[in-house]
Design a protein around this motif. Structure first.
Motif, PDB file in Angstrom:
ATOM      1  N   UNK A 100       0.823  -1.176   0.052  1.00 20.37           N
ATOM      2  CA  UNK A 100      -0.128  -0.012  -0.014  1.00 20.37           C
ATOM      3  C   UNK A 100       0.922   1.144   0.075  1.00 20.37           C
ATOM      4  N   UNK A 101       0.575   2.422  -0.199  1.00 17.06           N
ATOM      5  CA  UNK A 101       1.143   3.715  -0.449  1.00 17.06           C
ATOM      6  C   UNK A 101       1.040   4.286   0.900  1.00 17.06           C
ATOM      7  N   UNK A 102       2.161   4.630   1.671  1.00 15.06           N
ATOM      8  CA  UNK A 102       2.096   5.231   2.878  1.00 15.06           C
ATOM      9  C   UNK A 102       3.341   6.287   3.010  1.00 15.06           C
ATOM     10  N   UNK A 103       4.515   5.893   2.319  1.00 12.38           N
ATOM     11  CA  UNK A 103       5.504   6.748   2.674  1.00 12.38           C
ATOM     12  C   UNK A 103       5.640   7.939   1.378  1.00 12.38           C
ATOM     13  N   UNK A 104       5.886   9.128   2.111  1.00  8.18           N
ATOM     14  CA  UNK A 104       6.176  10.415   1.207  1.00  8.18           C
ATOM     15  C   UNK A 104       7.306  10.093   0.671  1.00  8.18           C
ATOM     16  N   UNK A 105       7.518   9.357  -0.447  1.00 14.00           N
ATOM     17  CA  UNK A 105       8.825   9.238  -1.117  1.00 14.00           C
ATOM     18  C   UNK A 105       9.159   9.702  -2.382  1.00 14.00           C
ATOM     19  N   UNK A 106      10.042  10.068  -2.731  1.00 11.85           N
ATOM     20  CA  UNK A 106      11.394   9.786  -1.969  1.00 11.85           C
ATOM     21  C   UNK A 106      11.543  10.624  -0.676  1.00 11.85           C
ATOM     22  N   UNK A 107      12.034  10.280   0.135  1.00 16.72           N
ATOM     23  CA  UNK A 107      12.262  11.194   1.228  1.00 16.72           C
ATOM     24  C   UNK A 107      13.658  11.951   1.016  1.00 16.72           C
ATOM     25  N   UNK A 108      13.735  13.135   1.566  1.00 22.56           N
ATOM     26  CA  UNK A 108      14.827  13.788   1.197  1.00 22.56           C
ATOM     27  C   UNK A 108      16.277  13.304   1.755  1.00 22.56           C
ATOM     28  N   UNK A 109      17.052  13.559   0.808  1.00 17.19           N
ATOM     29  CA  UNK A 109      18.756  13.339   1.136  1.00 17.19           C
ATOM     30  C   UNK A 109      19.277  14.632   1.365  1.00 17.19           C
ATOM     31  N   UNK A 110      19.570  15.242   2.352  1.00 11.61           N
ATOM     32  CA  UNK A 110      20.183  16.810   2.418  1.00 11.61           C
ATOM     33  C   UNK A 110      21.495  16.718   3.230  1.00 11.61           C
ATOM     34  N   UNK A 111      22.452  17.607   2.767  1.00 14.21           N
ATOM     35  CA  UNK A 111      23.778  17.694   3.585  1.00 14.21           C
ATOM     36  C   UNK A 111      23.604  18.401   4.524  1.00 14.21           C
ATOM     37  N   UNK A 112      24.355  18.057   5.713  1.00 23.95           N
ATOM     38  CA  UNK A 112      24.172  18.716   6.942  1.00 23.95           C
ATOM     39  C   UNK A 112      25.646  19.502   7.036  1.00 23.95           C
TER      40      UNK A 112
END
Length: 335
Positions: free
Chosen positions: A12-24
């Motif tokens: 089923x569709x649940x995830x808000x994908x793609x989740x972000x990949x962020x530089x810290x």
């Protein structure tokens, strides 16, 4: 690639994908080491987000395919897993029974009434409390009682880390590898909190399927190294069999766990955990939790300071969520 391996399995569709990949950038500068990236699986959606949402896409998918009307699972009183199972069940019209165990003792009123437990109640879970018991036989007994009343229960194990749930992080791992490739980032390692083992197992299977040279390092949140490796291997082998992957020798050998940051025990943050939560908040506005992601960040920071990861390298921190529990641990922060 994901479609080939995962399409046959109910989802089923649940995830808000793609989740972000962020530089810290500010955290990386403060640590004077590698470039640290964060994979924002705290932002998967579903009652505040967290890594369990990925597993629940497949676990709830299977439950619905089996015509279940009730889901039953277990966790500690402040279980992130329990919160997300209850939220997923609510979204898809299923009833939830939670077995919440007193795995963490000696905590105050905030722990017993705030954080995830407050959200479980808001989400209308049927909550059953127990001492520090082995949950599997109790879950099985509850399921039998439900069947006797004419219901169709689906039992989800602690952490959702069975063969089905682990598929969520096969998908998540392939998503992360695609993002790194699109950005041209040659990361050496993904570091994350490891508990029930399914997240690490799925990530490892994803690297195996993609032929990627990305190490996966699990920072144990409770168990010693060999016990934790055993959990990961069990989930890994079960999921591999489910999707028809064999020849796991190289993957088995790649199961890496560091247990030096457990602190006083599961659900009990050490001073280094609290310090890691503070530095992530103060440099990046990134909220971690005292049970999982805070311990994983404490491990990453210590490894950077020890020279394990150096300038010029790229390391990914997988944020598994859990900030909803912060209010239950207010006494651990002198604010």
């Amino acid at each position: 690639m994901a479609a080939r391996w995962l399409a046959p399995h109910p989802r089923v569709a649940i995830v808000h994908a793609p989740t972000a990949l962020e530089r810290l950038d500010r955290l990386s500068h403060a640590l004077d080491g590698p470039t640290v990236w964060v994979k924002r699986d705290d932002c998967t959606g579903l009652a505040g987000g967290g890594n369990k949402a990925r597993k629940l896409e497949f676990l709830i998918g299977e439950a619905l395919a089996d015509a279940a009307d009730t889901v039953i699972t277990a966790g500690a009183v402040q279980s992130n897993h329990a919160r997300q199972v209850t939220a997923a069940a609510a979204r898809f019209g299923l009833r939830t029974i939670l077995l919440l165990t007193e795995t963490v003792t000696g905590r105050g009123d905030a722990y017993q009434n705030n954080g995830n437990l407050l959200l479980d109640r808001l989400l209308r879970a049927e909550i059953r409390r127990a001492g520090d018991v082995e949950s599997a036989p109790v879950l099985a007994r509850i399921a039998e009682e439900e069947r006797a009343q004419g219901r169709r229960p689906c039992v989800i194990p602690v952490g959702g880390s069975n063969a089905v749930g682990t598929l969520g992080y096969v998908a998540g791992g392939l998503e992360l590898l695609a993002q790194l490739g699109a950005l041209g980032v040659n990361a050496t390692t993904v570091v994350h909190a490891t508990g029930s083992g399914g997240t690490q197992a799925g990530l490892l299977l994803a690297t195996r399927m993609a032929g990627a040279a990305l190490d996966v390092l699990g920072i144990s949140v409770g168990a010693p190294v060999e016990r934790q490796r055993g959990r990961v291997l069990q989930a890994l082998r079960a999921a591999a069999a489910r999707i028809g992957i064999s020849d796991l020798h190289a993957v088995d050998a790649a199961v890496a766990v560091d247990d030096r940051f457990v602190g006083p025990g599961y659900g009990r943050p050490a001073a280094e955990t609290i310090a890691a939560i503070r530095i992530a908040a103060e440099t990046e506005g990134l909220l971690l939790d005292p049970v999982y992601s805070g311990k994983a960040m404490a491990g990453l920071i210590a490894l950077i300071r020890a020279g394990r990861f150096r300038r010029g390298q790229h390391v990914v921190f997988l944020h598994t969520g859990g900030a909803q529990a912060l209010g239950a641990y207010a006494d651990d922060f002198a604010l």
